[in-house]
Design an enzyme around this catalytic site. Sequence first.
Site, PDB file in Angstrom:
ATOM      1  N   TYR A  93      -6.620  10.539 -30.323  1.00 38.09           N
ATOM      2  CA  TYR A  93      -6.361  11.945 -29.999  1.00 38.09           C
ATOM      3  C   TYR A  93      -4.914  12.295 -30.349  1.00 38.09           C
ATOM      4  O   TYR A  93      -4.640  13.319 -30.975  1.00 38.09           O
ATOM      5  CB  TYR A  93      -6.617  12.135 -28.502  1.00 38.09           C
ATOM      6  CG  TYR A  93      -6.262  13.485 -27.920  1.00 38.09           C
ATOM      7  CD1 TYR A  93      -7.034  14.607 -28.170  1.00 38.09           C
ATOM      8  CD2 TYR A  93      -5.151  13.618 -27.071  1.00 38.09           C
ATOM      9  CE1 TYR A  93      -6.714  15.834 -27.593  1.00 38.09           C
ATOM     10  CE2 TYR A  93      -4.834  14.841 -26.495  1.00 38.09           C
ATOM     11  CZ  TYR A  93      -5.615  15.945 -26.752  1.00 38.09           C
ATOM     12  OH  TYR A  93      -5.297  17.148 -26.186  1.00 38.09           O
TER      13      TYR A  93
ATOM     14  N   SER B 273      -0.402  18.868 -28.148  1.00 35.50           N
ATOM     15  CA  SER B 273      -0.359  18.097 -26.899  1.00 35.50           C
ATOM     16  C   SER B 273       0.879  17.210 -26.888  1.00 35.50           C
ATOM     17  O   SER B 273       1.345  16.777 -27.949  1.00 35.50           O
ATOM     18  CB  SER B 273      -1.603  17.220 -26.779  1.00 35.50           C
ATOM     19  OG  SER B 273      -1.467  16.324 -25.680  1.00 35.50           O
TER      20      SER B 273
HETATM   21  N1  LIG Z   1      -6.341  19.680 -20.402  1.00 38.93           N
HETATM   22  C1  LIG Z   1      -5.264  18.989 -20.776  1.00 38.93           C
HETATM   23  O1  LIG Z   1      -4.692  18.165 -20.004  1.00 38.93           O
HETATM   24  C2  LIG Z   1      -4.671  19.224 -22.150  1.00 38.93           C
HETATM   25  C3  LIG Z   1      -3.420  18.649 -22.425  1.00 38.93           C
HETATM   26  C4  LIG Z   1      -2.855  18.827 -23.673  1.00 38.93           C
HETATM   27  C5  LIG Z   1      -3.514  19.584 -24.615  1.00 38.93           C
HETATM   28  N2  LIG Z   1      -4.742  20.134 -24.342  1.00 38.93           N
HETATM   29  C6  LIG Z   1      -5.395  20.909 -25.389  1.00 38.93           C
HETATM   30  O2  LIG Z   1      -5.654  22.200 -24.888  1.00 38.93           O
HETATM   31  C7  LIG Z   1      -6.730  22.772 -25.650  1.00 38.93           C
HETATM   32  C8  LIG Z   1      -7.715  23.418 -24.687  1.00 38.93           C
HETATM   33  O3  LIG Z   1      -8.323  22.418 -23.884  1.00 38.93           O
HETATM   34  P1  LIG Z   1      -8.655  22.638 -22.337  1.00 38.93           P
HETATM   35  O4  LIG Z   1      -7.778  21.758 -21.569  1.00 38.93           O
HETATM   36  O5  LIG Z   1      -8.663  24.090 -22.042  1.00 38.93           O
HETATM   37  O6  LIG Z   1     -10.092  21.989 -22.208  1.00 38.93           O
HETATM   38  P2  LIG Z   1     -11.562  22.638 -22.200  1.00 38.93           P
HETATM   39  O7  LIG Z   1     -11.663  23.677 -21.145  1.00 38.93           O
HETATM   40  O8  LIG Z   1     -12.493  21.487 -22.173  1.00 38.93           O
HETATM   41  O9  LIG Z   1     -11.611  23.370 -23.612  1.00 38.93           O
HETATM   42  C9  LIG Z   1     -11.914  22.744 -24.825  1.00 38.93           C
HETATM   43  C10 LIG Z   1     -12.689  23.759 -25.614  1.00 38.93           C
HETATM   44  O10 LIG Z   1     -12.856  23.337 -26.949  1.00 38.93           O
HETATM   45  C11 LIG Z   1     -14.144  23.750 -27.329  1.00 38.93           C
HETATM   46  N3  LIG Z   1     -14.607  23.044 -28.515  1.00 38.93           N
HETATM   47  C12 LIG Z   1     -14.545  21.708 -28.751  1.00 38.93           C
HETATM   48  N4  LIG Z   1     -15.073  21.449 -29.953  1.00 38.93           N
HETATM   49  C13 LIG Z   1     -15.465  22.633 -30.471  1.00 38.93           C
HETATM   50  C14 LIG Z   1     -16.090  23.020 -31.682  1.00 38.93           C
HETATM   51  N5  LIG Z   1     -16.416  22.117 -32.623  1.00 38.93           N
HETATM   52  N6  LIG Z   1     -16.372  24.335 -31.901  1.00 38.93           N
HETATM   53  C15 LIG Z   1     -16.059  25.245 -30.940  1.00 38.93           C
HETATM   54  N7  LIG Z   1     -15.468  24.952 -29.787  1.00 38.93           N
HETATM   55  C16 LIG Z   1     -15.174  23.654 -29.552  1.00 38.93           C
HETATM   56  C17 LIG Z   1     -14.993  23.472 -26.106  1.00 38.93           C
HETATM   57  O11 LIG Z   1     -16.221  24.146 -26.194  1.00 38.93           O
HETATM   58  P3  LIG Z   1     -17.504  23.601 -25.352  1.00 38.93           P
HETATM   59  O12 LIG Z   1     -17.167  23.814 -23.912  1.00 38.93           O
HETATM   60  O13 LIG Z   1     -18.605  24.438 -25.882  1.00 38.93           O
HETATM   61  O14 LIG Z   1     -17.636  22.138 -25.670  1.00 38.93           O
HETATM   62  C18 LIG Z   1     -14.079  24.012 -25.024  1.00 38.93           C
HETATM   63  O15 LIG Z   1     -14.238  25.413 -24.861  1.00 38.93           O
HETATM   64  C19 LIG Z   1      -7.294  21.634 -26.495  1.00 38.93           C
HETATM   65  O16 LIG Z   1      -6.792  21.734 -27.803  1.00 38.93           O
HETATM   66  C20 LIG Z   1      -6.742  20.388 -25.831  1.00 38.93           C
HETATM   67  O17 LIG Z   1      -6.638  19.313 -26.755  1.00 38.93           O
HETATM   68  C21 LIG Z   1      -5.325  19.974 -23.109  1.00 38.93           C
END
Ligand SMILES: NC(=O)c1ccc[n+]([C@@H]2O[C@H](COP(=O)([O-])OP(=O)(O)OC[C@H]3O[C@@H](n4cnc5c(N)ncnc54)[C@H](OP(=O)(O)O)[C@@H]3O)[C@@H](O)[C@H]2O)c1
Length: 246
Positions: free
Chosen positions: A151, A138
């Site tokens: 984070y 991130s």
């Molecule tokens: N959205 C943003 O603005 C943003 C910005 C920078 C970086 N990121 C990064 O992008 C990545 C994807 O996030 P996203 O934005 O796509 O959000 P998201 O749709 O909320 O995805 C996060 C995923 O992580 C899973 N997860 C969390 N803990 C877990 C565990 N212990 N075991 C298995 N699965 C787990 C969640 O599963 P459940 O649904 O079952 O909880 C969910 O599928 C993450 O690494 C996040 O830090 C996001």
Amino acid sequence: MKRVVIFGATSAIAQAVARRYAVDGARFFLAARNAGRLDAVAADLRTRGASAVEVWVGDLADCPGHAALVDLAGRALQGVDCALLAYGTLPDQKTCEEDAAEALRHIGTNYSSAVSLLTQLATLMCAQAYGTIGVIGSVAGDRGRQSNYLYGSAKAGLAVFVQGLRHRLWSRGVRVVLIKPGFVDTPMTAAFPKHGPLWASPDRVAGDIVRALGSGQATLYTPWFWRGIMLVIRLIPDFIFRRIRL
Ligand SMILES: NC(=O)c1ccc[n+]([C@@H]2O[C@H](COP(=O)([O-])OP(=O)(O)OC[C@H]3O[C@@H](n4cnc5c(N)ncnc54)[C@H](OP(=O)(O)O)[C@@H]3O)[C@@H](O)[C@H]2O)c1
């Protein structure tokens, strides 16, 4: 036909990436903890053209299970062309300031478990001597800010780990790509007001990710303008930065 492993396959960003590979007939091994949502993702990818989809359900923060999981993925696909680490949690910073156990739980998911999984994955990829690993970090890892440094610190640690892993695996024929999204409209950011030009859709970010995994570039900022924004943020002297509410 690409053989793709996704850890955290129910993530909105991961789903958007997977859809792009599915139309080209990719084979998938998908890991996530919510069985119902994972089945729905798998069904969607089959409809879009995936030639095969296998699923694994479990908690990816459970490090002792990682060796068996990576072994299973490698055997299921008979080799891995591309692996993507996409799971993560966005902790409540205020809660983590008062609850060290909660802070460590999020560090466990966002940093320690990724180190464990990547270590197992590196062994598999080195043995086959090809493939690309993508890791979603991130922009929050570029500089600690009062509003989300718990984070950010996990993503910063992950960035240096990935940098070293890339260095080690380069001569073994394996590429490692660090992906740094900015603000993406996903369930993780559901609580944020999402207007303005800085917000991107998962699909836009996924397009950048697929291109970066294809080229094997070291670091991707997505969308592109975050590279400049974070350069400026990193360059602000501390005596000014500490007065800014970010
Ligand atoms: N959205 C943003 O603005 C943003 C910005 C920078 C970086 N990121 C990064 O992008 C990545 C994807 O996030 P996203 O934005 O796509 O959000 P998201 O749709 O909320 O995805 C996060 C995923 O992580 C899973 N997860 C969390 N803990 C877990 C565990 N212990 N075991 C298995 N699965 C787990 C969640 O599963 P459940 O649904 O079952 O909880 C969910 O599928 C993450 O690494 C996040 O830090 C996001």
